[in-house]
Design a protein around this motif. Structure first.
Motif, PDB file in Angstrom:
ATOM      1  N   GLY A 183       0.814  -1.216   0.000  1.00 30.05           N
ATOM      2  CA  GLY A 183       0.000   0.000   0.000  1.00 30.05           C
ATOM      3  C   GLY A 183       0.845   1.261   0.000  1.00 30.05           C
ATOM      4  O   GLY A 183       0.469   2.266   0.607  1.00 30.05           O
ATOM      5  N   VAL A 184       2.020   1.208  -0.692  1.00 37.01           N
ATOM      6  CA  VAL A 184       2.858   2.408  -0.782  1.00 37.01           C
ATOM      7  C   VAL A 184       2.685   3.021  -2.174  1.00 37.01           C
ATOM      8  O   VAL A 184       2.023   2.442  -3.035  1.00 37.01           O
ATOM      9  N   LYS A 185       3.322   4.198  -2.379  1.00 38.65           N
ATOM     10  CA  LYS A 185       3.078   4.913  -3.642  1.00 38.65           C
ATOM     11  C   LYS A 185       4.035   4.494  -4.740  1.00 38.65           C
ATOM     12  O   LYS A 185       3.660   4.357  -5.899  1.00 38.65           O
ATOM     13  N   SER A 186       5.304   4.309  -4.376  1.00 37.32           N
ATOM     14  CA  SER A 186       6.286   3.996  -5.429  1.00 37.32           C
ATOM     15  C   SER A 186       7.347   3.050  -4.871  1.00 37.32           C
ATOM     16  O   SER A 186       7.459   2.862  -3.652  1.00 37.32           O
ATOM     17  N   TRP A 187       8.139   2.497  -5.786  1.00 35.76           N
ATOM     18  CA  TRP A 187       9.187   1.553  -5.406  1.00 35.76           C
ATOM     19  C   TRP A 187      10.181   2.205  -4.447  1.00 35.76           C
ATOM     20  O   TRP A 187      10.698   1.559  -3.532  1.00 35.76           O
ATOM     21  N   ASP A 188      10.438   3.489  -4.658  1.00 32.58           N
ATOM     22  CA  ASP A 188      11.420   4.178  -3.803  1.00 32.58           C
ATOM     23  C   ASP A 188      10.993   4.196  -2.336  1.00 32.58           C
ATOM     24  O   ASP A 188      11.831   4.347  -1.445  1.00 32.58           O
ATOM     25  N   ASP A 189       9.712   4.026  -2.091  1.00 37.64           N
ATOM     26  CA  ASP A 189       9.260   3.985  -0.692  1.00 37.64           C
ATOM     27  C   ASP A 189       9.830   2.783   0.062  1.00 37.64           C
ATOM     28  O   ASP A 189       9.755   2.720   1.291  1.00 37.64           O
ATOM     29  N   PHE A 190      10.364   1.792  -0.676  1.00 35.98           N
ATOM     30  CA  PHE A 190      10.938   0.616  -0.004  1.00 35.98           C
ATOM     31  C   PHE A 190      12.386   0.838   0.445  1.00 35.98           C
ATOM     32  O   PHE A 190      12.944   0.024   1.160  1.00 35.98           O
ATOM     33  N   GLU A 191      12.980   1.955  -0.006  1.00 34.14           N
ATOM     34  CA  GLU A 191      14.380   2.174   0.366  1.00 34.14           C
ATOM     35  C   GLU A 191      14.459   2.577   1.846  1.00 34.14           C
ATOM     36  O   GLU A 191      13.805   3.516   2.274  1.00 34.14           O
ATOM     37  N   ILE A 192      15.255   1.819   2.586  1.00 33.92           N
ATOM     38  CA  ILE A 192      15.434   2.139   4.016  1.00 33.92           C
ATOM     39  C   ILE A 192      16.895   2.496   4.197  1.00 33.92           C
ATOM     40  O   ILE A 192      17.777   1.674   3.899  1.00 33.92           O
ATOM     41  N   LYS A 193      17.158   3.712   4.636  1.00 36.01           N
ATOM     42  CA  LYS A 193      18.573   4.113   4.725  1.00 36.01           C
ATOM     43  C   LYS A 193      18.856   4.922   5.992  1.00 36.01           C
ATOM     44  O   LYS A 193      17.938   5.207   6.763  1.00 36.01           O
ATOM     45  N   GLY A 194      20.138   5.262   6.151  1.00 40.18           N
ATOM     46  CA  GLY A 194      20.548   6.150   7.241  1.00 40.18           C
ATOM     47  C   GLY A 194      20.272   5.566   8.615  1.00 40.18           C
ATOM     48  O   GLY A 194      20.381   4.367   8.855  1.00 40.18           O
ATOM     49  N   GLU A 195      19.863   6.464   9.505  1.00 38.86           N
ATOM     50  CA  GLU A 195      19.702   6.082  10.913  1.00 38.86           C
ATOM     51  C   GLU A 195      18.591   5.053  11.104  1.00 38.86           C
ATOM     52  O   GLU A 195      18.696   4.137  11.917  1.00 38.86           O
ATOM     53  N   VAL A 196      17.518   5.213  10.314  1.00 37.61           N
ATOM     54  CA  VAL A 196      16.381   4.275  10.418  1.00 37.61           C
ATOM     55  C   VAL A 196      16.872   2.865  10.130  1.00 37.61           C
ATOM     56  O   VAL A 196      16.537   1.895  10.815  1.00 37.61           O
ATOM     57  N   ARG A 197      17.713   2.767   9.096  1.00 37.54           N
ATOM     58  CA  ARG A 197      18.244   1.455   8.707  1.00 37.54           C
ATOM     59  C   ARG A 197      19.127   0.874   9.819  1.00 37.54           C
ATOM     60  O   ARG A 197      19.035  -0.294  10.161  1.00 37.54           O
ATOM     61  N   GLU A 198      20.001   1.712  10.345  1.00 36.75           N
ATOM     62  CA  GLU A 198      20.912   1.222  11.395  1.00 36.75           C
ATOM     63  C   GLU A 198      20.120   0.726  12.611  1.00 36.75           C
ATOM     64  O   GLU A 198      20.434  -0.310  13.184  1.00 36.75           O
ATOM     65  N   LYS A 199      19.078   1.468  12.956  1.00 39.53           N
ATOM     66  CA  LYS A 199      18.246   1.059  14.108  1.00 39.53           C
ATOM     67  C   LYS A 199      17.544  -0.261  13.818  1.00 39.53           C
ATOM     68  O   LYS A 199      17.443  -1.135  14.689  1.00 39.53           O
ATOM     69  N   MET A 200      17.053  -0.391  12.594  1.00 39.53           N
ATOM     70  CA  MET A 200      16.323  -1.620  12.234  1.00 39.53           C
ATOM     71  C   MET A 200      17.278  -2.817  12.244  1.00 39.53           C
ATOM     72  O   MET A 200      16.931  -3.902  12.712  1.00 39.53           O
ATOM     73  N   LYS A 201      18.490  -2.597  11.758  1.00 35.76           N
ATOM     74  CA  LYS A 201      19.486  -3.690  11.756  1.00 35.76           C
ATOM     75  C   LYS A 201      19.824  -4.118  13.179  1.00 35.76           C
ATOM     76  O   LYS A 201      19.943  -5.296  13.482  1.00 35.76           O
ATOM     77  N   GLU A 202      19.968  -3.120  14.047  1.00 40.38           N
ATOM     78  CA  GLU A 202      20.308  -3.444  15.433  1.00 40.38           C
ATOM     79  C   GLU A 202      19.167  -4.219  16.096  1.00 40.38           C
ATOM     80  O   GLU A 202      19.405  -5.196  16.814  1.00 40.38           O
ATOM     81  N   SER A 203      17.949  -3.818  15.806  1.00 45.59           N
ATOM     82  CA  SER A 203      16.791  -4.515  16.372  1.00 45.59           C
ATOM     83  C   SER A 203      16.738  -5.959  15.838  1.00 45.59           C
ATOM     84  O   SER A 203      16.433  -6.905  16.574  1.00 45.59           O
ATOM     85  N   PHE A 204      17.070  -6.133  14.584  1.00 41.62           N
ATOM     86  CA  PHE A 204      17.122  -7.468  13.956  1.00 41.62           C
ATOM     87  C   PHE A 204      18.189  -8.318  14.647  1.00 41.62           C
ATOM     88  O   PHE A 204      17.962  -9.472  15.025  1.00 41.62           O
ATOM     89  N   ARG A 205      19.350  -7.717  14.846  1.00 44.15           N
ATOM     90  CA  ARG A 205      20.461  -8.444  15.492  1.00 44.15           C
ATOM     91  C   ARG A 205      20.042  -8.941  16.882  1.00 44.15           C
ATOM     92  O   ARG A 205      20.236 -10.109  17.225  1.00 44.15           O
ATOM     93  N   VAL A 206      19.393  -8.051  17.616  1.00 44.16           N
ATOM     94  CA  VAL A 206      18.954  -8.419  18.976  1.00 44.16           C
ATOM     95  C   VAL A 206      17.909  -9.537  18.899  1.00 44.16           C
ATOM     96  O   VAL A 206      17.953 -10.512  19.652  1.00 44.16           O
ATOM     97  N   ALA A 207      16.974  -9.399  17.943  1.00 46.41           N
ATOM     98  CA  ALA A 207      15.900 -10.402  17.813  1.00 46.41           C
ATOM     99  C   ALA A 207      16.461 -11.782  17.476  1.00 46.41           C
ATOM    100  O   ALA A 207      15.866 -12.801  17.811  1.00 46.41           O
ATOM    101  N   LEU A 208      17.612 -11.810  16.801  1.00 48.87           N
ATOM    102  CA  LEU A 208      18.213 -13.103  16.444  1.00 48.87           C
ATOM    103  C   LEU A 208      19.077 -13.678  17.571  1.00 48.87           C
ATOM    104  O   LEU A 208      19.581 -14.794  17.463  1.00 48.87           O
ATOM    105  N   GLY A 209      19.216 -12.913  18.652  1.00 44.07           N
ATOM    106  CA  GLY A 209      20.075 -13.364  19.755  1.00 44.07           C
ATOM    107  C   GLY A 209      19.623 -14.685  20.356  1.00 44.07           C
ATOM    108  O   GLY A 209      20.418 -15.611  20.539  1.00 44.07           O
TER     109      GLY A 209
END
Ligand SMILES: N[C@@H](CCC(=O)N[C@@H](CS)C(=O)NCC(=O)O)C(=O)O
Length: 277
Positions: A183-209
């Protein structure tokens, strides 16, 4: 007649086409490919473009294995057709059960050695597309594990969506499917970058602990039961193989190194079952 210990006619295995076979990355088909190779089964892959999955699956006279959030059918792969028994199986977990039941002694042996698989992941928000609902009495530990592993990796799938190695002949159609579902407008809406990305990666890392702890119980590794791989290892590696081609190369290296390098060792240890045929 006794059940054959090894099939004689090649099976057909339906997987989702990407820009080249070595970039195939759908996790559920990967679980099945790893299981087929583990069992040393003779099969060949039929590559299906994503927009064609519904037609192909219906053409095989197979029901959908998932539902979208609104309750409509979601047609998926893998499908395995075994001409030796006239069987068609359309869910990766069912494929593993089938291979174990029909070909118990083939290849590397038992996919489901009894064990406790203590891993639970409850996403904070509901997943965009619900997972298949299952009730297994056989191999229940593995079934629950499969659902929880699917949940954690699906929760963070957004990290790799933008880099999906789509089949160029159908890339626009595939992107439109994803745009519509999210339900997004364009493909570019899927790009996750910068601080948001780093936070999401860290949350993923913790979830895999907690998941990584299962692999530390037997230090002889690289598998949960030490040197002997089982279907639980294949479930996790199915997802790692998606990350391998959808994350930027440096981030895939990071994931391989998380939690003492447990995921890198698992992935490398299963390379022997990862041939794309
Ligand atoms: N429970 C099913 C789920 C299969 C599934 O979700 N397959 C995904 C690929 S991993 C699919 O076919 N997606 C098609 C699409 O996104 O259009 C299984 O384990 O086989």
């Amino acid at each position: 007649m006794a059940t054959p210990s090894k099939p004689s006619e090649a099976m057909s295995f339906y997987d989702i086409a990407m820009n080249q076979p070595s970039n195939c990355c759908a996790p559920n088909p990967w679980k099945s490919r790893l299981a087929l190779n583990f069992k040393n089964i003779d099969y060949s892959t039929i590559w299906v473009s994503m927009p064609d999955i519904t037609r192909v699956r219906r053409g095989l006279d197979m029901d959908a294995s998932r539902k979208f959030g609104d309750g409509t059918d979601f047609y998926t792969l893998p499908v395995l057709v075994d001409p030796n028994t006239n069987s068609k199986i359309g869910d990766s977990f069912d494929i593993a059960i089938y291979l174990q039941a029909k070909y118990p002694n083939s290849g590397a042996g038992d996919l489901f050695p009894p064990q406790k698989l203590d891993y639970v992941f409850n996403p904070e928000n509901p997943l965009l597309v619900p997972l298949s609902e299952r009730k297994d009495s056989e191999y229940e530990e593995y079934s629950k594990f499969n659902t929880n592993v699917d949940a954690v990796f699906t929760n963070y799938i957004g990290l790799g969506t933008y880099n999906f190695p789509f089949d160029p002949a159908h890339a626009e159609a595939c992107k439109n499917i994803f745009i519509q579902r999210a339900g997004v407008k364009s493909w570019d809406d899927f790009e996750i970058k910068g601080e948001v990305r780093e936070k999401m990666k860290e949350s993923f890392r913790v979830a895999l602990g907690d998941l990584s702890k299962l692999f530390l119980k037997d230090p002889s590794g690289p598998f949960i039961l030490g040197e002997q791989a089982c279907y639980a290892d294949l479930i996790v590696d199915g997802w790692l193989r998606m990350l391998r081609v959808t994350l930027p190369a440096n981030e895939w290296e990071e994931v391989k190194g998380w939690h003492g390098g447990i995921f890198g060792r698992l992935h490398d240890g299963l390379e022997k079952y990862a041939e794309v045929k």
